[in-house]
Design an enzyme around this catalytic site. Structure first.
Site, short mmCIF file in Angstrom:
data_model
loop_
_atom_site.label_atom_id
_atom_site.label_comp_id
_atom_site.label_asym_id
_atom_site.label_seq_id
_atom_site.Cartn_x
_atom_site.Cartn_y
_atom_site.Cartn_z
N GLU A 88 0.61 1.87 8.31
CA GLU A 88 1.05 2.62 7.14
C GLU A 88 1.48 4.04 7.51
O GLU A 88 2.43 4.57 6.92
CB GLU A 88 -0.07 2.63 6.09
CG GLU A 88 -0.24 1.25 5.45
CD GLU A 88 -1.58 1.04 4.75
OE1 GLU A 88 -2.27 2.06 4.49
OE2 GLU A 88 -1.92 -0.12 4.47
N TYR A 93 -9.67 4.42 3.02
CA TYR A 93 -10.27 3.31 3.77
C TYR A 93 -11.78 3.44 3.97
O TYR A 93 -12.50 2.44 3.86
CB TYR A 93 -9.53 3.12 5.10
CG TYR A 93 -8.22 2.38 4.89
CD1 TYR A 93 -8.18 0.99 4.87
CD2 TYR A 93 -7.04 3.07 4.66
CE1 TYR A 93 -6.99 0.31 4.65
CE2 TYR A 93 -5.85 2.41 4.44
CZ TYR A 93 -5.83 1.02 4.43
OH TYR A 93 -4.66 0.36 4.20
N SER A 135 11.89 -5.33 -8.13
CA SER A 135 12.95 -5.53 -7.13
C SER A 135 14.15 -4.66 -7.46
O SER A 135 14.50 -4.43 -8.62
CB SER A 135 13.40 -6.99 -7.11
OG SER A 135 12.36 -7.83 -6.70
N HIS A 145 0.82 -1.21 0.00
CA HIS A 145 0.00 0.00 0.00
C HIS A 145 0.86 1.26 0.00
O HIS A 145 0.58 2.22 -0.73
CB HIS A 145 -0.92 0.01 1.22
CG HIS A 145 -2.10 -0.91 1.09
ND1 HIS A 145 -3.02 -1.07 2.10
CD2 HIS A 145 -2.51 -1.72 0.08
CE1 HIS A 145 -3.95 -1.93 1.72
NE2 HIS A 145 -3.65 -2.35 0.50
N VAL A 183 12.92 -14.26 -13.97
CA VAL A 183 13.22 -12.90 -13.50
C VAL A 183 13.24 -12.84 -11.97
O VAL A 183 13.62 -11.81 -11.39
CB VAL A 183 12.19 -11.91 -14.09
CG1 VAL A 183 10.84 -12.02 -13.38
CG2 VAL A 183 12.72 -10.49 -14.06
N GLY A 184 12.90 -13.94 -11.29
CA GLY A 184 13.02 -14.00 -9.85
C GLY A 184 14.45 -13.85 -9.36
O GLY A 184 14.69 -13.71 -8.16
#
Length: 393
Positions: free
Chosen positions: A137, A95, A209, A85, A275-276
């Site tokens: 958050e 929310y 990543s 998030h 691609v990991g």
């Protein structure tokens, strides 16, 4: 605190949610986006079209019902989703919108079965769960903006360099457009890239990543080019074909819990497919630099040599390490898979194991790791997309 009556009512709805959860969340997203189309600037359109987001939310709602007596049991899932998030720019004011449309969807799908008592109990429970997300958050946003070189939401970065790593993977070196440095991040974390693609009505956000150990002045992501007609590949095609060196993209601060503890010296294994390999590169470089004597295994699976990225880079890191074993497996060759026999040969079952790749790859690898005696708490995995459970039994 929720009253016992509220908890009992919510728990009693768990079987109904197991049966109708995806129908409820499908109606929820349809109605919410009709009322608030601006939220399409945040949500992944492909995950919506393919039903993955709906299924993931249904799983989360069901888990909340099952664990309503001990919501701390779902805290790890809350934290994982909260990282997503924050990287997408979800705000506290979103929310109440979600709560309103979730309750309306429950009523629409269940009809008269959704009594006032049930809707009231879920409204109360949702408020508690939403407050948990908002609190987690808020702390993450605070840490993000108060860290050195930090910010909230999105910031402009320049593509300083594009480097082809294989026939399908290209690395993008990103530097802040304002000339500042980047915040420190943990090996294995990801950033979000937000782009406005010509012809698309809404902004698109994807997570990638960070594929190198932390640098003071840049991020590196390594993006797989998906097939031309693959709906998952809209952003990757745009990055590969349209974004050039000198162009600007918007970037979030690093996030994610799939991280390496750089201080550890116990055995570690990195197992990746396709691609990991990208988060593993930052982890491997960190081990090579900080703890080069750490017993390390690096196994990678690719379809063929043309699709295997970072082979030279892996060898460079290996040359700096005293106790590393590595091997790449090509599925177009005999014995081209990371089998149980391979895991028994390479992996120290007392150490940590990091797994990343396509979902079927991870399910197979984690299942085999369990079979050879690696405990669940030693296995760390990451995949991109909505939060879901792996079937590794």
């Amino acid at each position: 605190m929720l009253s016992q009556r509220t908890r009992d009512i919510v728990k009693s709805t768990a079987p109904v949610l197991a049966e109708h959860g995806t129908a409820i969340t499908s109606v929820f997203y349809r109605n919410m986006f009709a009322a608030h189309p601006e939220l399409l600037n945040i949500f992944n359109h492909t995950n919506q079209a393919q039903g993955r987001q709906q299924a993931a939310l249904a799983n989360t709602v069901y888990a909340a019902a099952v664990h309503i007596d001990n919501l701390e049991n779902i805290l790890p899932a809350v934290v994982q989703i909260a990282h997503k998030h924050v990287s997408l720019g979800v705000k506290a004011e979103h929310y109440p919108i979600v709560g309103e449309h979730l309750l309306k969807a429950i009523k629409e799908v269940l009809g008269e079965a959704a009594t006032d008592d049930i809707l009231g109990a879920w409204a109360e429970a949702y408020g508690v769960i939403a407050d948990a997300f908002i609190g987690v958050e808020a702390n993450m946003y605070k840490e993000s903006r108060e860290q050195d070189n930090g910010w909230n939401f999105f910031k402009s970065f320049i593509v300083a360099q594009k480097v082809k790593e294989s026939d399908t993977i290209t690395s993008f070196y990103l530097k802040p457009a304002d000339g500042s440095n980047v915040p420190e991040y943990k090996p294995g974390q990801y950033i979000s890239i937000r782009v406005s693609i010509p012809g698309e009505e809404y902004m698109m956000i994807r997570q990638y990543s960070l594929s190198q150990a932390p640098r003071p002045d840049e991020f590196r992501i390594s993006v797989k080019r998906e097939a031309d007609k693959d709906p998952n590949g809209v952003v990757s095609l745009y990055l590969h074909e349209q974004v050039q060196e000198g162009n600007t993209v918007e970037v979030s601060v690093p996030a994610g819990e799939f991280i390496l503890d750089p201080a550890k010296t116990s055995p570690v294994a990195f197992l990746s497919g396709g691609v990991g390999i990208t988060p593993m590169m930052g982890m491997l470089e960190t081990v090579s630099t900080i703890t080069p004597d750490r017993p390390t295994v690096f196994l990678h699976a690719a379809r063929n040599e043309a699709l295997a990225a970072f082979q030279v880079e892996v060898e460079k890191h290996a040359a700096n390490m005293s106790n590393m074993k590595y091997k790449t497996f090509f599925s177009d060759k005999p014995d081209g898979y990371i089998s149980r026999k391979v895991l028994e040969e390479f992996v120290d079952t007392a150490g940590d194991v990091y797994v990343c790749g396509p979902v079927p790859f991870m399910e197979s690898i984690i299942r085999e790791l369990h079979e050879i005696g690696v405990k669940n708490e030693q296995i760390h995995h990451e995949f991109f997309g909505p939060a879901m459970q792996l079937d590794n039994k």
